[in-house]
Motif scaffolding. Structure first.
Motif, PDB file in Angstrom:
ATOM      1  N   THR A 151       0.831  -1.202   0.000  1.00 30.85           N
ATOM      2  CA  THR A 151       0.000   0.000   0.000  1.00 30.85           C
ATOM      3  C   THR A 151       0.865   1.251   0.000  1.00 30.85           C
ATOM      4  OG1 THR A 151      -1.726   1.234   1.189  1.00 30.85           O
ATOM      5  CG2 THR A 151      -0.162   0.013   2.540  1.00 30.85           C
ATOM      6  N   THR A 155      -3.823   5.165   6.234  1.00 27.96           N
ATOM      7  CA  THR A 155      -5.248   4.806   6.319  1.00 27.96           C
ATOM      8  C   THR A 155      -5.466   3.421   6.918  1.00 27.96           C
ATOM      9  OG1 THR A 155      -5.308   3.830   4.087  1.00 27.96           O
ATOM     10  CG2 THR A 155      -5.690   6.213   4.260  1.00 27.96           C
ATOM     11  N   LEU A 156      -4.429   2.823   7.456  1.00 28.57           N
ATOM     12  CA  LEU A 156      -4.505   1.423   7.902  1.00 28.57           C
ATOM     13  C   LEU A 156      -5.598   1.210   8.955  1.00 28.57           C
ATOM     14  CD1 LEU A 156      -3.381  -1.421   7.706  1.00 28.57           C
ATOM     15  CD2 LEU A 156      -1.550  -0.756   9.272  1.00 28.57           C
ATOM     16  N   ALA A 203      -8.969   0.228   7.444  1.00 26.14           N
ATOM     17  CA  ALA A 203      -9.136  -0.997   6.649  1.00 26.14           C
ATOM     18  C   ALA A 203     -10.225  -1.855   7.281  1.00 26.14           C
ATOM     19  CB  ALA A 203      -7.823  -1.754   6.576  1.00 26.14           C
ATOM     20  N   THR A 204     -11.326  -2.068   6.549  1.00 27.84           N
ATOM     21  CA  THR A 204     -12.462  -2.814   7.114  1.00 27.84           C
ATOM     22  C   THR A 204     -12.669  -4.174   6.455  1.00 27.84           C
ATOM     23  OG1 THR A 204     -13.960  -1.666   5.580  1.00 27.84           O
ATOM     24  CG2 THR A 204     -13.649  -0.688   7.774  1.00 27.84           C
ATOM     25  N   LEU A 245     -10.392  -7.122   3.491  1.00 31.37           N
ATOM     26  CA  LEU A 245      -9.229  -7.388   2.648  1.00 31.37           C
ATOM     27  C   LEU A 245      -9.702  -8.047   1.366  1.00 31.37           C
ATOM     28  CD1 LEU A 245      -5.843  -7.677   3.513  1.00 31.37           C
ATOM     29  CD2 LEU A 245      -6.437  -9.909   2.638  1.00 31.37           C
ATOM     30  N   ASN A 305      -6.165  -7.096  11.218  1.00 28.55           N
ATOM     31  CA  ASN A 305      -5.517  -5.838  10.865  1.00 28.55           C
ATOM     32  C   ASN A 305      -4.330  -5.663  11.803  1.00 28.55           C
ATOM     33  OD1 ASN A 305      -4.730  -3.146  10.533  1.00 28.55           O
ATOM     34  ND2 ASN A 305      -6.830  -2.445  10.150  1.00 28.55           N
ATOM     35  N   MET A 365      -5.541  -4.052   1.023  1.00 24.48           N
ATOM     36  CA  MET A 365      -6.340  -3.717   2.206  1.00 24.48           C
ATOM     37  C   MET A 365      -7.380  -2.709   1.749  1.00 24.48           C
ATOM     38  SD  MET A 365      -3.788  -1.221   4.352  1.00 24.48           S
ATOM     39  CE  MET A 365      -3.906   0.559   4.095  1.00 24.48           C
ATOM     40  N   VAL A 416      -9.903   0.175   2.141  1.00 30.99           N
ATOM     41  CA  VAL A 416     -10.211   1.312   3.011  1.00 30.99           C
ATOM     42  C   VAL A 416     -11.264   2.144   2.289  1.00 30.99           C
ATOM     43  CG1 VAL A 416      -9.254   3.225   4.338  1.00 30.99           C
ATOM     44  CG2 VAL A 416      -7.799   1.267   3.769  1.00 30.99           C
ATOM     45  N   ASP A 435     -12.647   0.913  -3.456  1.00 32.07           N
ATOM     46  CA  ASP A 435     -13.096   0.267  -2.221  1.00 32.07           C
ATOM     47  C   ASP A 435     -14.451   0.823  -1.775  1.00 32.07           C
ATOM     48  OD1 ASP A 435     -10.669  -1.022  -2.339  1.00 32.07           O
ATOM     49  OD2 ASP A 435      -9.712   0.207  -0.800  1.00 32.07           O
TER      50      ASP A 435
END
Length: 779
Positions: free
Chosen positions: A217, A222-223, A226-227, A229, A283, A308, A310, A317
């Motif tokens: 990434t 923004t990790l 992440a909701t 994958l 995560n 990931m 986000v 996403d």
């Protein structure tokens, strides 16, 4: 060496070929007239799928079909009147040429730059061969419209990815169009970011094998948002992450994905589809359990084949999350430190300040990216990394009409290179060269050619039956132009040093990426191997424009707007066609074919003919009028400057203006007549030669003459009007000679009675001079 992209022998020159080759010939002739040793070579990029398919359709052999086309197109090319360096002609189908294509492959193989491995490719079931992404249009083969499928095949490849950084970084030193540089940077797709590990959390994770999914990434900031994958359909861990309840849905989705090309899947406008695996990962920044999905908008060859997701901060996403009702968590806010972040209607993809991100809350995105990655790196869960869209160049083709790959397969020794003394591995003649149903190249049918001894152990072996991508042939042809008859090496060091690198390469914008990128890779690899002394093949690149039909649309038979150059030459002559193409607009832009425009150029050349055949008006004057002398010198200077900048259209315009002046004269001197024809000769070589020999009675060809010289002092004698201002308001207009210095202009203006009057009332503090246009006294 002046280089244009050598043509494919399709069988007939179209007007685009004339634009490609006849117009640069003007520049080649101009350089020669200025004392340069110019080679303007020509050849044919003659292997490839179109010839093979045409041969199948016409029930003939590809070589016979190609040779016939080359012969006809050579005749057409010679009708242009161009100074092609025919003794340097190269044809990629000649064993004397492709011996060195094979030799270069072996050198790459020795250094590990050529290798064989399984890879996912575009496969055309009808043509039974691999296709590049550019050969797939709307999921179908561009040649025959057959739906293309994704297929894993073991292929020969070049390690072009080893040169990714150099291919980007070295663009800065090239005199190339910025659009071409941008296209190459985007094609290589370098990005800097982090490689982050997401530990697997499901029932199958207790077994052996990898215990995490790696994600690349560029937005580690923004990790915390992440909701979920997403992994590509071809990701090796799809089955490990799929539970039993979701297995049928996953298998069905994987089959659907195989029917789409990489470009289709990665297209931003395509509707996002996907299916859940039932598996989860953690995560790594906050240990939250997030679901894993399979979606074809993620492709296996880019990055790690996993992303990931986000949705609050990525458009794709966001679209996917909204479609499948997945959570959206905002962690980068544009309003910080305001207490409220906006309610999102779309993904917020810009940098900002972090929110809801533990100890990183309040940090700028740029700072957080580094610190989050550093924290995870200390735990062994991340590292800083560069990533590239570019992947290795697949060169294998399962067709007959191409260069045989010089490798032999032995059951004991594996793949072994053909000995250099046995090169070239000639393409055998085959009566049945149609593709095989099993996907093997037709060369597998040439049994006597196929069966050979292993070079290593001398046991029975088989030749490699795949042939090379034709982009391999065109990635080094310019090197062979330097020394085309050399039987001992692809080109001698002396000849390479004399002619290369190419100072100017002219071609089409459609080759911004593949051909130009591959040629740059070849040159850099050969430089590293010690065979060339330069790092870039083409110092300057010019992309010519496109010739449109009279209806301003792209020419096509279905539209009925195709212009046949042979018919135009029969009607108007080659010189008129050449000169109209030069005149129709800037060379980089092209433009529509205009029947009225070519008639105008024909009338211009007819007027030249009439003027020079009116003996009472030519060669009789002992000297010319001052105005004509100034105009002639200006024109010589302007045309020389414009040809140097490839502004051919303005050159023709200047000649037309000069002809108007010549026609006004009672008589013309021999010197004026000579100069005009010398200016005309690069544009209309046939007419200029005819008038030079038969009217001016010269003994030697005009094309052996030098470019005419101009006299700056005569040009400077031209009178111009200078506007004189005081504080930006015009107070006088004075007549002056062209090219006054700043001090000369100032003194001339101060001598004006009108200016004196105003300046006695208000002495100036500053003086501005725009040469030959404007004087401004500032109070």
């Amino acid at each position: 060496m002046l280089l244009t992209e050598f043509p494919y022998p399709s069988g007939n020159l179209h007007i685009g070929h004339w634009y490609a080759f006849a117009i640069p010939d003007i520049y080649a002739r101009y350089l020669r007239m200025n004392g340069k040793n110019v080679s303007y070579p020509m050849g044919f990029d003659a292997f490839g799928l179109p010839a093979e398919n045409a041969a199948i359709k016409n029930n003939t052999n590809p070589r016979d079909w190609t040779e016939k086309n080359i012969a006809y197109m050579t005749k057409q090319l010679k009708s242009m009147g161009a100074v092609f360096d025919w003794p340097r002609e190269v044809r990629t189908i000649d064993p004397e040429y492709y011996k060195w294509t094979q030799w270069l492959f072996l050198k790459f193989y020795e250094k590990g730059l050529a290798y064989r491995a399984p890879t996912l490719v575009n496969w055309c079931p009808r043509d039974k061969t691999v296709l590049a992404n550019e050969q797939v249009v709307d999921g179908k083969c561009e040649r025959d419209g057959e739906p293309v499928i994704q297929k894993e095949i073991t292929q020969w490849m070049f390690r072009i990815t080893d040169y990714a950084d150099r291919l980007i970084d070295d663009l800065s030193g090239l005199d190339w169009p910025e659009t071409t540089k941008i296209a190459q940077r985007n094609w290589i797709g370098r990005s800097e970011g982090a490689l982050i590990k997401f530990p697997i959390f499901n029932s199958k994770s207790s077994g052996g094998g990898q215990k995490y999914v790696e994600v690349f990434t560029t937005r580690a900031d923004t990790l915390f948002g992440a909701t979920y994958l997403v992994i590509a359909p071809e990701h090796p861990m799809v089955m490990k992450l799929t539970d039993d309840q979701h297995l049928d849905g996953i298998n069905e989705y994987l089959e659907e994905a195989k029917r789409k090309t990489e470009m289709e899947r990665a297209h931003l406008d395509k509707e996002k589809t996907g299916v859940p695996t039932g598996g989860f990962v953690l995560n790594s920044i906050n240990n939250e359990k997030i679901p894993v999905w399979v979606a074809d908008y993620v492709v296996g060859w880019y990055g790690t084949g996993a992303v990931m997701a986000v949705p609050a901060h990525d458009d794709r996403d966001w679209e996917f999350a909204k479609k499948y009702n997945l959570p959206v968590k905002m962690v980068v806010c544009p309003n910080y430190p305001a207490p409220m972040c906006p309610v999102l209607e779309n993904a917020f993809i810009e940098d900002g300040h972090l929110v809801d991100s533990a100890e990183f809350t309040g940090m700028k995105s740029s700072e957080a990216r580094e610190k989050i990655t550093k924290k995870l790196k200390e735990k062994g869960l991340a590292d800083f990394k560069k990533n590239y869209k570019l992947h290795d160049w697949v060169l294998s083709r399962q067709r007959y009409w191409g260069v045989p790959i010089p490798m032999i397969h032995c059951q004991t020794c594996g793949y072994q290179p053909v000995s250099e003394k046995d090169l070239p591995v000639k393409l055998p003649k085959l009566d049945d060269f149609k593709p095989s149903d099993d996907g093997r190249s037709p060369l597998a049918k040439a049994i006597s050619w196929l069966k050979v001894k292993c070079p290593q152990c001398r046991r029975e072996g088989e030749r490699e039956t795949d042939t090379m991508d034709t982009f391999v042939d065109s990635s080094w042809y310019f090197l062979r132009y330097a020394d085309p008859k050399n039987k001992k090496e692809f080109a001698s060091q002396d000849k390479i040093f004399k002619w290369l690198p190419v100072p100017l390469y002219i071609g089409g914008a459609e080759h911004n990426t593949m051909h130009l990128l591959y040629a740059r890779f070849y040159t850099k690899a050969l430089h590293d191997l010690g065979y060339v002394n330069f790092n870039e093949p083409f110092l300057k690149r010019v992309n010519r424009g496109l010739i449109l039909g009279p209806d301003h649309q792209k020419m096509s038979k279905s539209r009925g707007n195709v212009i046949d150059p042979d018919e135009e030459v029969k009607k108007y002559g080659a010189d008129t066609v050449r000169m109209f193409l030069a005149f129709m607009g800037p060379y980089e832009q092209g433009g529509p074919w205009d029947p009225r425009g070519i008639n105008g150029v024909y009338r211009f050349l007819s007027r030249v003919w009439s003027l020079f055949n009116a003996k009472s008006k030519t060669q009789n004057a002992k000297s010319e009028a001052k105005e004509l002398e100034i105009k002639l010198n200006q024109t010589i200077k302007k045309i020389g400057e414009d040809i140097s900048e490839l502004k051919f259209n303005t050159c023709v315009s200047e000649m037309m203006k000069l002809l108007n002046e010549l026609e006004k004269q009672e008589n013309l001197s021999l010197a004026v007549c000579r100069s005009f024809l010398l200016l005309l000769s690069p544009f209309a070589p046939h007419l200029a030669e005819e008038l030079w020999l038969n009217i001016l009675k010269n003994k030697n060809s005009i094309h052996l003459e030098k470019w005419p010289e101009f006299d700056e002092t005569i040009i400077a004698e031209e009178k111009i009007n200078l506007i004189v201002q005081i504080n930006g308001k015009m107070k006088d207009v004075i007549t002056a000679r062209r090219g006054l210095s700043k001090e000369e202009a100032k003194q001339l203006a101060l001598a004006s009675e009108k200016i004196k009057k105003h300046l006695t009332e208000m002495p100036p503090k500053d003086f501005i001079y725009v040469q030959d246009k404007l004087i401004n006294f500032v109070g």
